[in-house]
Design a protein around this motif. Structure first.
Motif, PDB file in Angstrom:
ATOM      1  N   VAL A  75       5.405  73.136  14.984  1.00 34.18           N
ATOM      2  CA  VAL A  75       5.736  72.475  16.250  1.00 34.18           C
ATOM      3  C   VAL A  75       6.995  71.629  16.050  1.00 34.18           C
ATOM      4  O   VAL A  75       7.147  70.979  15.017  1.00 34.18           O
ATOM      5  CB  VAL A  75       4.568  71.563  16.714  1.00 34.18           C
ATOM      6  N   THR A  76       7.881  71.667  17.022  1.00 33.35           N
ATOM      7  CA  THR A  76       9.050  70.775  16.995  1.00 33.35           C
ATOM      8  C   THR A  76       9.060  69.947  18.267  1.00 33.35           C
ATOM      9  O   THR A  76       8.881  70.489  19.357  1.00 33.35           O
ATOM     10  CB  THR A  76      10.362  71.580  16.928  1.00 33.35           C
ATOM     11  N   VAL A  77       9.213  68.654  18.114  1.00 35.11           N
ATOM     12  CA  VAL A  77       9.401  67.782  19.273  1.00 35.11           C
ATOM     13  C   VAL A  77      10.621  66.918  18.998  1.00 35.11           C
ATOM     14  O   VAL A  77      11.004  66.725  17.844  1.00 35.11           O
ATOM     15  CB  VAL A  77       8.183  66.851  19.539  1.00 35.11           C
ATOM     16  N   SER A  78      11.240  66.429  20.052  1.00 35.04           N
ATOM     17  CA  SER A  78      12.379  65.539  19.880  1.00 35.04           C
ATOM     18  C   SER A  78      11.878  64.206  19.309  1.00 35.04           C
ATOM     19  O   SER A  78      10.851  63.696  19.743  1.00 35.04           O
ATOM     20  CB  SER A  78      13.048  65.349  21.235  1.00 35.04           C
ATOM     21  N   SER A  79      12.591  63.656  18.321  1.00 38.62           N
ATOM     22  CA  SER A  79      12.121  62.407  17.697  1.00 38.62           C
ATOM     23  C   SER A  79      12.142  61.251  18.680  1.00 38.62           C
ATOM     24  O   SER A  79      11.310  60.358  18.605  1.00 38.62           O
ATOM     25  CB  SER A  79      12.977  62.052  16.484  1.00 38.62           C
TER      26      SER A  79
END
Lengths: 319, 301
Positions: A75-79
């Protein structure tokens, strides 16, 4: 390059945990306070042991969850600004995909520049340790590991066991990291992907004078005005950045198989330029390069979960 | 209907003429032109006294910027290039001043200009330009003894300040005063990289910091960076600041705090601008060089 499957030797046994739970219950610890412990009862269900590694980067937060030692979800989310909140959202997403609850991860480890913000992580490890760990799992032949992220870059020399021998980091200057290429592609008004691709078509090598991202932006603009072909500008940008990154890599030392991870490893133009600048025969791009650190953290989490389970068994045995 | 885009980084151009002075009365008219990376200045001397100066933005073409600066200084005075006896070019684009008799480095010119503006007591000059930052040590004659510079990195330069002006939407000339309109001094943002400082600044805004507080933090970072450069060369009073950022009190006061020395202000009775120090130095060199040529010609003739 073949994709290597990560196999872990985590000696976890559900019974050990059951016994620990029992031991705690006997010691008068109510089951609810036990919730805070990362050693969860999740394995009691048929989900297998699930751990997660979180890599809190300057731009994106990447999460890798392992089920019994194999990658189950990424999963990638914006920091964003609130790094812990972003990580929580990302982990919830991962949990939803795995059909488990947020609290059902047997262990969570965090790495990356913002790792200290992740209060719910049971273990923190440095980016260098995480990268070395992840690279060793993805490519056991890797001896020189390069990770180029949005705001940071690092090079790590490891031995055959994946142990860190030496490393060099740039976290001070955007000109040696992905932010540089991103700013230049913005100035050229082409997508990052295209920026990397057109660079490979360039036949002319023009030097860039500016070292600083801010100054280089003006230089790119003047190159545009002097009708320099975008592909040649793209190459000049990648060559300039490759020069800085390779200087850092040489500080750590180049030996054996050289691998590259981090989001910038997706940029074919940069990878080619770095390969040429380093003068190596092969520069292996790791699979899913942006998840290198998160994978390393997840592997460390699996270790910790294993240790805890073992510890639990010992405690129970002593009891 | 299109909305006009406000350019927060854009500082106002400046034009000054000495009141009651006629260049036609002077026997020697010289000019110094400082073509910097961001701004260009022209100073015209009549018998060694400042007659006019002009400060403008450097365009993409150095010869044009040089012409624009000189054109601004001479505008309405009836002076043409033929009336100027000697021209010295300086700054980043000094070799591209087509009508210059000579090019001299901006380091020498800033030292000379500072010496003329403040007097022989000046020893340490900090020139904060558009794309570089220099610390210069000079003797009582304004002759350069040593210097140190950063021209590789936008942190600590005017360009870095323009970036933040744009990012926060604050007119660049207001940054200095607004950076003091705070309750307590915040810690500085990254002093190493403008790109990182900008993202830090926007993150701080999102965290609820006031714009003034972020500006203070940014000015402090820039001051820290520049103070580091001063420390490397060593501070010897008196201390004078030239270049565009000399006008930004937010940075200047914080530099003074860090190095523990107050910068000497320009005398109250002068209309000169610290930004023209380089061009003034060039014009003074032009004056001296022209006189020398005249003397040599007289001796030979």
């Amino acid at each position: 390059m073949c994709r290597r499957v990560v196999v872990l030797r985590v000696e976890v046994c559900a019974r050990a945990r059951e016994r620990r739970g029992l031991a705690l219950a006997e010691a008068g610890v109510p089951a609810t306070t036990y919730r805070g412990n990362r050693v969860r009862r999740s394995s009691d269900k048929e989900t297998g042991m699930i751990v997660a590694g979180i890599d809190v980067g300057s731009k994106n937060t990447k999460i890798v969850a392992l089920r019994d030692g194999e990658v189950a979800v990424r999963v990638t989310v914006s920091s964003g600004f609130d790094q812990e909140e972003s990580a929580r959202v990302g982990l919830e997403k991962a949990a939803a995909e795995l059909d488990i609850g947020f609290d059902d991860f047997a262990f969570v480890a965090a790495t990356g520049v913002g790792r200290k913000a992740i209060a719910f992580a049971g273990h923190l490890l440095t980016e260098v340790a995480a990268d070395a760990r992840g690279a060793a799992a993805l490519d056991p032949e890797a001896r020189t590991v390069i990770d180029v992220g949005a705001d940071e870059a690092r090079a790590i020399r490891v031995d055959e066991g994946g142990k860190v021998l030496d490393f060099a980091v740039n976290e001070k200057c955007a000109a040696g990291a992905g932010a540089f290429v991103e700013a230049m592609s913005r100035a050229l008004e082409v997508s990052l992907k295209e920026f990397g691709e057109i660079s490979l078509e360039s036949t002319e090598s023009i030097p860039m004078n500016a070292q600083c991202t801010v100054f280089a932006e003006s230089e790119v603009v003047s190159l545009i005005h002097s009708n320099t072909a975008p592909k040649d500008i793209a190459r000049a940008v990648h060559d300039a950045m490759a020069g800085r990154v390779s200087a850092m890599v040489r500080r750590a030392g180049v030996q054996g198989a050289v691998v590259i991870g981090g989001g910038v490893a997706h940029n074919v133009g940069f990878v080619q330029a770095l390969k040429d600048t380093l003068g190596v025969a092969e520069l292996r791009v790791l699979p899913q390069p942006e998840y290198l650190g998160a994978l390393g953290a997840a592997l460390a989490a699996a270790d910790k979960a294993g240790d805890k389970a073992g510890e639990g068994a010992r405690v129970a045995g002593e009891a | 209907m299109t909305e006009e885009i406000q350019e927060f980084w854009r500082w106002s151009e400046k034009n000054w003429r000495a009141p009651g002075l006629d260049w036609r009365d002077a026997s020697v008219v010289t000019a110094g032109i400082d073509v910097g990376s961001v701004s260009s200045q022209a100073v015209i001397l009549a018998d060694g006294v400042v007659f006019a100066y002009h400060s403008t933005r450097t365009g993409s073409n150095s010869p044009d910027s040089a012409k624009k600066a000189l054109g601004g200084a001479t505008e309405g005075t009836g002076m043409t290039l033929d009336d100027v006896h000697y021209v010295v070019g300086t700054g980043y684009g000094r070799v591209n001043v087509p009508f210059a008799n000579r090019a001299i480095t901006e380091i020498a010119c800033h030292a000379r200009g500072a010496n003329s503006m403040i007097g022989p007591t000046v020893r340490t000059i900090l020139d904060m330009g558009g794309q570089d930052c220099k610390v210069i040590r000079c003797d009582e004659k304004g002759k350069v003894q040593n210097f140190i510079m950063n021209d590789k990195c936008a942190a600590g330069t005017g360009r870095g300040m323009e970036v933040i002006a744009d990012a926060l939407g604050v007119p660049i000339e207001d940054i200095g005063s607004r950076s003091f309109d705070i309750d307590d001094e915040p810690p500085p943002v990254s002093n190493v990289c403008t790109v990182f400082a900008k993202s830090e600044a926007t993150a701080l805004l999102k965290a609820g910091w006031s714009i003034n507080r972020v500006l203070a933090s940014y000015c402090a970072a820039m001051a820290e960076r520049v103070a580091g450069l001063i420390d490397r060369l060593g501070m010897e009073p008196e201390f004078f600041i030239t270049g565009g950022i000399a006008k930004n009190a937010g940075v200047v006061r914080r530099i003074e705090r860090l190095v523990g020395v107050k910068a000497v202000p320009l005398p109250d009775d002068t209309d000169l601008d610290p930004q023209i120090a380089g061009a003034l130095g060039a014009a003074l060199f032009a004056h001296a060089l022209y006189r020398k040529e005249q003397r040599a010609a007289a001796a030979a003739g």
